[in-house]
Design an enzyme around this catalytic site. Structure first.
Site, PDB file in Angstrom:
ATOM      1  N   PHE A  34      -4.037   7.592 -44.224  1.00 44.56           N
ATOM      2  CA  PHE A  34      -2.795   8.273 -44.615  1.00 44.56           C
ATOM      3  C   PHE A  34      -2.956   9.671 -44.156  1.00 44.56           C
ATOM      4  O   PHE A  34      -1.791  10.257 -43.814  1.00 44.56           O
ATOM      5  CB  PHE A  34      -2.833   8.326 -46.365  1.00 44.56           C
ATOM      6  CG  PHE A  34      -1.876   9.201 -46.901  1.00 44.56           C
ATOM      7  CD1 PHE A  34      -2.132  10.456 -47.365  1.00 44.56           C
ATOM      8  CD2 PHE A  34      -0.575   8.911 -47.087  1.00 44.56           C
ATOM      9  CE1 PHE A  34      -1.294  11.366 -47.951  1.00 44.56           C
ATOM     10  CE2 PHE A  34       0.415   9.633 -47.920  1.00 44.56           C
ATOM     11  CZ  PHE A  34      -0.011  11.058 -48.001  1.00 44.56           C
ATOM     12  N   GLY A  35      -4.073  10.198 -43.939  1.00 47.64           N
ATOM     13  CA  GLY A  35      -4.112  11.496 -43.025  1.00 47.64           C
ATOM     14  C   GLY A  35      -5.480  12.092 -43.678  1.00 47.64           C
ATOM     15  O   GLY A  35      -6.459  11.254 -43.958  1.00 47.64           O
TER      16      GLY A  35
ATOM     17  N   ASP B  14      -7.214  -2.328 -54.476  1.00 46.88           N
ATOM     18  CA  ASP B  14      -8.010  -1.703 -53.528  1.00 46.88           C
ATOM     19  C   ASP B  14      -9.279  -1.023 -54.064  1.00 46.88           C
ATOM     20  O   ASP B  14      -9.576  -0.019 -53.730  1.00 46.88           O
ATOM     21  CB  ASP B  14      -7.154  -0.579 -52.490  1.00 46.88           C
ATOM     22  CG  ASP B  14      -7.765  -0.567 -51.368  1.00 46.88           C
ATOM     23  OD1 ASP B  14      -7.448   0.268 -50.361  1.00 46.88           O
ATOM     24  OD2 ASP B  14      -8.571  -1.429 -50.788  1.00 46.88           O
TER      25      ASP B  14
END
Ligand code: NAG
Ligand code: NAG
Ligand code: NAG
Ligand code: NAG
Ligand code: NAG
Length: 680
Positions: A504-505, A617
């Site tokens: 995501f970053g 997850d």
């Protein structure tokens, strides 16, 4: 109600935090035996003055039978009767004698009517030459419930001359009821007086309201209760002879957090008019005729909370009964207020005119506080609903706080009569039992470690976007924040501030103006998946709060920037403690606690919201550890709302390779026991 009667002339109640007991002086001229006429006559009314040769009359006018008259109830091998010389210093003659048991002893009572009964146990550690009662350590059990576990009077009070009363409310279904006194090895048990008294059926109704999420709660008659506090808010002490059911109500001042914020109000008791559904058996007029309201709001602020704190045991569920009666309004529909328990909304916009139908009409509400929401201080708060809804004010007339029996039918400790245990002490203490659960966690942990060790390194990089988030509760609502602020806090997203990198970053550590450390996840605007994950994470985390889930404390969505702000979790991902980082190995106990904490977080996801959420997850990178190594589940970017009523949800398979449940992967059907069972 744990009530102490103190043999001196103190005439006001003193609340003693360490014992949750009350010093109470009950002497004075004998009053009539029964409270105000209510038509309730207890079918069973067994009062025993243990160890005494003759019956005794208490200051409230009730007659306790002598031991001799009640000897048919007792089965004991080695029991001793002791007595102290009559003394006008002791509040009631029932405390002048006691029975001491060196071995287990049973009282067996034949009852005339099933249903709710008060069980009251009276203790005073009488000086005697047979046994030092201050050292006596024992348990008290019924056939089904543990009432006291390894009880020792000096753990409850300091003053050897003070009396201690324990009050329980038990729904007895058999004609025979037994009370078992079980001394610890080479110790003794003792008792000064016993009461087994029928209580009206309507006292505990079948249903109440669960606190969070607020919803119906049924099955209240399946629990046993210990009355821990019974408080006449805004009014004086109410003694047994002045209560419809012989209860004691204590004033609220010792619990009130800030006396300046509350003002006592009262009306004459005869002005109180019971509507259908509430009777004087629920609470006498004197309780409803007094209240605390907000102190003159014009001199402070128009809107604030009046708060009461009640020290409690966070390992138990509690039933909170709140009593209301609008004795402050001049007209109907002018008072709307909110009630909070432990910071959660319990009643929103309470409109007494509507629910009670009239001014000066009693209303009460039962709220069940789950142990997962309990803290050592139970907090009750009231505040006006809003400035433009009627006169800004809020009131409370009475509070009863009842401890509920736990999953093994105990009201004290984690062991049941049959030896079962609740498993884990609440605060991560590994208890001696709960073995099955621990063993399960052990196996699960072994499997996890094994898998991770075998996984090729590059799979670890493919984690969606967690890394170093962290949780703390920064109040109940998520704030939005501006990019400029976060730019400052992260030194303009300086690379040296990066503490993690994900799909995501980047994740940065940042320090807010007030010095709070936070983790800031900055999305990569090119990532299409990122936008969905960003939104999912905000949606999910803003409706969840749990000790074992990370909480979002803010986000920023401006100039195509997507930024999420979490509390900083100083010990980082669980994975780093397992391999790859050369951190000191965790002990097995720490690992177990992390597994169990994660399982609790997941369990809450599955069951704590109306719908249920599947994380999808779960892996060691998404379990973060705070400075006390408390595990918090993170990264809700892939999680999914599901209606567990259906058998499964069909969905595109998402997750991380190596962690996906093979059945889910094959069938593309989610159920609540998919993959996440690995940790439980
Ligand atoms: C007993 O008294 C001591 C000293 O006054 C106090 O520190 C302690 O907390 C008290 N213990 C209990 C159980 O009340
Ligand atoms: C007591 O418990 C029994 C069995 O659970 C139940 O049938 C009964 O209704 C309860 N009594 C009251 C007064 O709630
Ligand atoms: C009980 O109530 C009566 C009448 O309301 C009052 O006069 C009396 O003082 C009360 N007794 C106690 C001990 O508070
Ligand atoms: C009152 O307390 C509740 C819960 O703790 C909180 O959400 C609310 O903002 C408070 N209200 C005011 C006016 O402070
Ligand atoms: C408390 O919450 C737990 C977990 O959500 C649930 O299993 C339990 O039944 C609840 N207990 C009560 C009394 O509501």
């Amino acid at each position: 109600m744990e009530t102490r009667k103190k043999p001196n002339t103190c005439t006001f109640p003193i609340f003693d935090i360490s014992s949750m007991a009350l010093l109470l002086f009950l002497s004075g001229p004998a009053a009539s035996a029964v409270g105000p006429a209510t038509g309730f006559k207890p079918a069973d009314d067994i009062l025993i003055d243990c160890g005494s040769k003759s019956s005794s009359k208490t200051p409230d006018g009730r007659v306790f039978n002598s031991d001799q008259d009640t000897v048919q109830y007792i089965e004991a091998k080695d029991d001793i009767q002791v007595s102290a010389p009559p003394s006008d210093k002791v509040a009631s003659p029932i405390y002048l004698t006691a029975r001491i048991f060196r071995e287990e002893a049973i009282y067996k009572f034949h009852l005339t009517r099933p249903g709710w009964h008060w069980v009251r146990l009276h203790f005073l550690a009488l000086a005697n030459d047979k046994f030092d009662l201050q050292q006596a350590t024992f348990s008290v059990l019924t056939e089904k419930y543990v009432l006291l576990h390894n009880f020792k009077i000096t753990n409850n009070k300091n003053d050897s001359q003070a009396v201690l009363q324990k009050e329980y409310l038990v729904n007895i279904t058999d004609a025979q009821f037994s009370l078992r006194f079980r001394p610890m090895k080479s110790s003794a048990a003792f008792i000064n007086a016993i009461e087994i008294v029928s209580a009206p059926d309507e006292l505990i109704s079948e249903s109440g309201t669960a606190l969070f999420p607020v919803k119906g709660f049924s099955g209240l008659s399946d629990y046993a209760y210990q009355s821990v506090y019974r408080v006449n808010v805004g009014g004086p002490l109410i003694v047994p002879q002045n209560d419809t059911l012989g209860r004691t109500w204590i004033p609220d001042k010792e619990f009130l957090k800030d006396e300046n914020l509350a003002k006592d109000v009262k009306t004459t008791p005869s002005a109180i008019k019971y509507p259908p559904g509430v009777t004087p058996l629920i609470a006498p007029q004197t309780v409803y005729a007094t209240a605390a309201e907000m102190a003159d709001s014009h001199t402070i602020a128009p809107n604030f909370n009046v708060s009461w704190n009640f020290p409690s045991n966070p390992a138990f569920n509690y039933l909170i009964r709140l009593h209301f009666c609008d004795i402050v309004s001049k007209s109907l529909n002018d008072l709307y207020f909110n009630v909070y328990i432990n910071g959660k909304t319990a009643i929103s916009g309470l409109d007494l005119s509507t629910v009670a139908g009239d001014l000066a009409a009693p209303y009460y509400k039962d709220i069940v506080v789950n142990e997962t929401l309990m803290t050592p201080e139970l907090l009750v708060q009231i505040s006006p609903m809003g400035e433009d809804t009627g006169t800004p004010n809020a009131i409370l007339n009475g509070v009863e706080i009842l401890k509920m029996s736990n999953s093994v039918n105990s009201l004290d400790g984690e062991f049941g009569v049959d030896g079962r245990t609740t498993g884990m002490g609440k605060h991560g203490m590994v208890a001696t039992a709960g073995f099955v659960m621990m063993f399960g966690a052990f196996v699960g942990l072994g499997a996890m470690v094994y898998k991770w060790k075998k996984r090729p390194q590059d799979w670890q990089k493919r984690n969606s976007f967690s890394s170093w988030l962290l949780p703390i509760h920064a109040g109940d609502s998520t704030f939005m924040t501006s990019k400029g602020e976060l730019q400052d806090a992260t030194q303009n997203f300086e690379a040296s501030q990066i503490i993690g990198v994900g799909g995501f970053g980047n994740v940065y550590i940042a320090t807010l103006d007030d010095g709070t450390k936070v983790a800031v996840k900055r999305g990569n605007p090119q990532s299409e998946q990122g936008i969905t994950e960003f939104e999912t994470e905000i949606q999910m985390l803003s409706k969840l709060r749990h000790r074992h889930l990370v909480s979002l404390i803010g986000y920023c969505d401006e100039n195509s920037e997507m930024i999420l702000v979490y509390e900083f979790m100083s010990n980082g991902p669980f994975r780093d403690h397992l391999y790859g980082k050369n951190l000191a190995p965790l002990t097995w106990k720490q690992r177990l606690e992390i597994c169990i904490g994660s399982a609790r977080g997941l369990h809450y996801l599955h069951t704590g919201t109306a719908q249920g959420i599947i994380h999808r997850d779960v892996k060691s990178t998404n379990i973060l550890l705070d400075d006390a190594l408390v595990a918090k589940v993170a990264d809700f970017g892939l999680s999914k709302d599901v209606e567990f009523g259906q058998n499964h949800v069909s969905t595109a398979v998402k997750g991380s390779f190596g962690y996906l449940d093979p059945e889910y992967f094959r069938r593309q059907q989610l159920t609540d026991n998919y993959q996440e069972n690995r940790l439980t």
